[in-house]
Design an enzyme around this catalytic site. Structure first.
Site, PDB file in Angstrom:
ATOM      1  N   ASN A 179       0.786  -1.112   0.015  1.00 20.88           N
ATOM      2  CA  ASN A 179      -0.045  -0.117   0.002  1.00 20.88           C
ATOM      3  C   ASN A 179       0.743   1.183  -0.052  1.00 20.88           C
ATOM      4  OD1 ASN A 179      -2.362   1.757   0.252  1.00 20.88           O
ATOM      5  ND2 ASN A 179      -3.434  -0.278   1.007  1.00 20.88           N
ATOM      6  N   GLU A 217      -1.079  -0.872  -4.330  1.00 22.96           N
ATOM      7  CA  GLU A 217      -2.317  -0.627  -3.679  1.00 22.96           C
ATOM      8  C   GLU A 217      -2.259   0.827  -2.993  1.00 22.96           C
ATOM      9  OE1 GLU A 217      -4.079  -3.620  -1.000  1.00 22.96           O
ATOM     10  OE2 GLU A 217      -3.041  -5.307  -1.818  1.00 22.96           O
ATOM     11  N   ASP A 248      -7.748  -0.164  -3.055  1.00 26.38           N
ATOM     12  CA  ASP A 248      -7.964  -0.680  -1.503  1.00 26.38           C
ATOM     13  C   ASP A 248      -9.152  -0.304  -0.822  1.00 26.38           C
ATOM     14  OD1 ASP A 248      -7.384  -2.667   0.432  1.00 26.38           O
ATOM     15  OD2 ASP A 248      -5.743  -1.389   1.478  1.00 26.38           O
ATOM     16  N   GLU A 287     -11.646  -8.695   0.743  1.00 21.14           N
ATOM     17  CA  GLU A 287     -10.878  -8.704   1.869  1.00 21.14           C
ATOM     18  C   GLU A 287     -11.758  -9.383   2.866  1.00 21.14           C
ATOM     19  OE1 GLU A 287      -7.715  -5.467   1.864  1.00 21.14           O
ATOM     20  OE2 GLU A 287      -9.651  -4.521   1.631  1.00 21.14           O
TER      21      GLU A 287
END
Length: 403
Positions: free
Chosen positions: A108, A140, A170, A227
Site C-alpha cells: 500500500n 495498492e 484498496d 478482503e
C-alpha cells in the site's frame, strides 16, 4: 510493549529495520491457487512483541515519516520477491500438469508517495535493472485516498500501470466512488472493504451491496478481490457470485516471509463450492456470447466504434487463462470422477476458438450473412456446453445427497 510508542523509539525502530513486512496470502477463487500476498507492516519490538499498524502508524504519519517508511518497505518487499523467486519453491501443480501462477506481492502507498513520483521512479529503475518483473509487484492505494487526491495521484498511477505493474484500489466501498469516476481511473482491481464483506451476514441489503460491487468490477474490466474472508460460508458465497480473488483469516493470517514461503509450498484445500463455480461457468458463457453480440452490434453501428471497447478482458487468446478456463483446468480437475466433466474440455476449447475467430472476422468486415451464420454456430456450441455444465451440477448434487 511495556511503554507507549515514542518518536525516539520509532525512529530507532526504522533505523534498525524493526518495522517488517508480514504477508497475508491471496487466493484465486476461480482456481483455488495461492497467487500472492498483501504485504502488511508490523513492528517486531525488542521485547519480542509484535505491534499492529494501528499502534504506531499514526505517529509515523503525524511526524512526516510515512514516505521514508514506504520506500524502506518497498525495498524490503523487493527483497522478498527475489527470495521467493530464487528459492524456487515447489508449488502444487494442477492435475493437468499446468504450471501454477506466478506469485505477486502487493504493498500500500499513500498519495504523497505518488505525487512525488519517487515510487514510480524506483519501480521503473528496478524493472529496468531486471531486479523484479512487473507481474511480481502490485501497488495498492485506498479508495478514500484516491478520491480525495485524484489530481495528485492520477498521473503516477497511469505511469505505474504503463510499466506493467497492476494497480489496486484498496478498501473499496468506503470512499463513495461513482461508476463514472471509477471508469476514468487506471485500476486493475477493486478490493472490497473487509467491513463490507463481513456485514454480508447481517442483511440481504449487505449481500446485494457485495454482489453489486463484484458485478461493477467486472463491467469495468477490473478484478474483484474480497478482503476479510473469515468463514467457509463467506468464501462459498463469494465464489458463487463471481468474485475472483480473496484474502482473510479463513485463507491465511498475515505471516513472516519464511512462513509464507512454507505456506505456498504446502497443499491447501481451497476447493470451496464447486457448485458455485459451475454456476459461474454458465454465467461466464452467457457473458462470453454477449461480448460477441455487442461487438457485432457495434461494428454495424459505424466505422468509428472500436471493437476493443466492448471486448471482455476475459477473452484471452489462451483458453486456459480465461475465467472459465481457470476453473476447468485448475481446481475443477478435482471433478474428474464425474464422467460428464471430461466431456466439457472439447466444446470449451471449440467455443473459445470460435469466439476469437468471430471477432477476427468482424475486424475484416466480413458479410453480415457470414457473421450471422458464425454466430448461429457459436450458439449451438454454447448451448451444448451449458447443457453439460447443468449435467455436472446435477451430478455434484447427487453425490452430496448420497453421502
Amino acid at each position: 510493549m511495556n511503554s507507549p510508542v515514542t518518536l525516539k523509539a520509532l525512529e530507532r525502530a526504522m533505523h534498525n529495520d524493526e518495522l517488517v513486512l508480514f504477508y497475508q496470502p491471496k487466493v484465486c477463487l476461480l482456481s483455488g491457487e495461492v497467487i500472492g500476498a498483501e504485504a502488511l507492516v508490523r513492528w517486531a519490538h525488542g521485547d519480542a512483541s509484535v505491534l499492529s499498524p494501528d499502534e504506531f502508524l499514526p505517529m509515523v504519519e503525524s511526524n512526516g515519516l510515512l514516505h521514508d517508511l514506504t520506500l524502506q518497505l518497498l525495498d524490503q518487499l523487493v527483497g522478498a520477491i527475489v527470495e521467493l523467486r530464487d528459492s524456487a519453491p515447489i508449488r502444487r501443480n494442477a492435475p493437468t500438469g499446468l504450471l501454477p501462477p506466478e506469485l505477486s506481492l502487493s504493498i500500500n502507498v499513500a498519495p504523497n508517495d505518488l505525487a512525488s513520483r519517487s515510487i514510480s521512479n524506483h519501480i521503473a529503475s528496478l524493472l529496468q535493472a531486471g531486479t523484479i518483473k512487473a507481474a511480481e509487484l502490485q501497488i495498492e492505494i485506498t479508495e478514500s485516498a484516491v478520491m480525495s487526491n485524484v489530481d495528485l495521484v492520477y498521473d503516477d498511477l497511469v505511469r505505474i500501470k504503463d510499466l506493467g505493474v497492476k494497480v489496486l484500489m484498496d478498501d473499496f466501498g468506503t470512499g463513495y466512488s461513482s461508476i463514472d469516476r471509477l471508469s476514468q481511473l487506471p485500476f486493475d482491481a477493486l478490493k472490497l472493504d473487509q467491513g463490507m464483506v463481513k456485514r454480508m451476514g447481517t442483511s440481504l441489503q449487505n449481500l446485494d451491496v457485495v454482489r453489486s460491487a463484484i458485478s461493477m468490477a467486472r463491467e469495468l474490466g477490473m478484478t474483484s478481490v474480497a478482503e476479510g474472508i473469515e468463514s467457509e460460508s463467506v468464501y462459498n458465497f463469494l465464489i458463487a457470485h463471481g468474485c475472483e480473488e480473496g484474502q482473510g483469516y479463513f485463507l491465511g493470517r498475515p505471516m513472516s516471509l519464511a512462513d509464507f514461503r512454507a505456506f505456498v509450498t504446502t497443499e491447501h484445500d481451497f476447493e470451496g463450492s464447486q457448485i458455485g463455480r459451475v454456476h459461474q461457468a454458465c454465467l461466464n458463457l452467457l457473458r462470453f456470447r454477449k461480448t460477441l453480440v455487442d461487438a457485432a452490434f457495434c461494428s454495424r453501428v459505424g466505422e468509428g466504434v472500436a471493437l476493443q471497447s466492448v471486448a471482455d478482458p476475459g477473452l484471452q487468446s489462451d483458453v486456459v487463462s480465461t475465467r472459465l478456463g481457470l476453473w476447468y483446468f485448475g481446481i475443477g480437475q478435482r471433478l474428474v470422477s464425474h464422467p460428464v466433466f471430461n466431456e466439457i474440455e472439447e466444446p470449451l476449447r471449440k467455443v473459445h476458438g470460435s469466439g476469437l475467430k468471430f471477432l477476427e472476422e468482424l475486424e475484416r468486415h466480413r458479410s453480415v450473412a457470414m457473421l450471422d451464420q458464425q454466430l448461429a454456430d457459436i450458439d449451438q456450441q454454447v448451448n451444448r456446453l451449458i447443457s453439460l455444465l447443468h449435467s455436472l451440477e446435477r451430478s455434484i448434487l447427487a453425490c452430496k445427497q448420497n453421502r
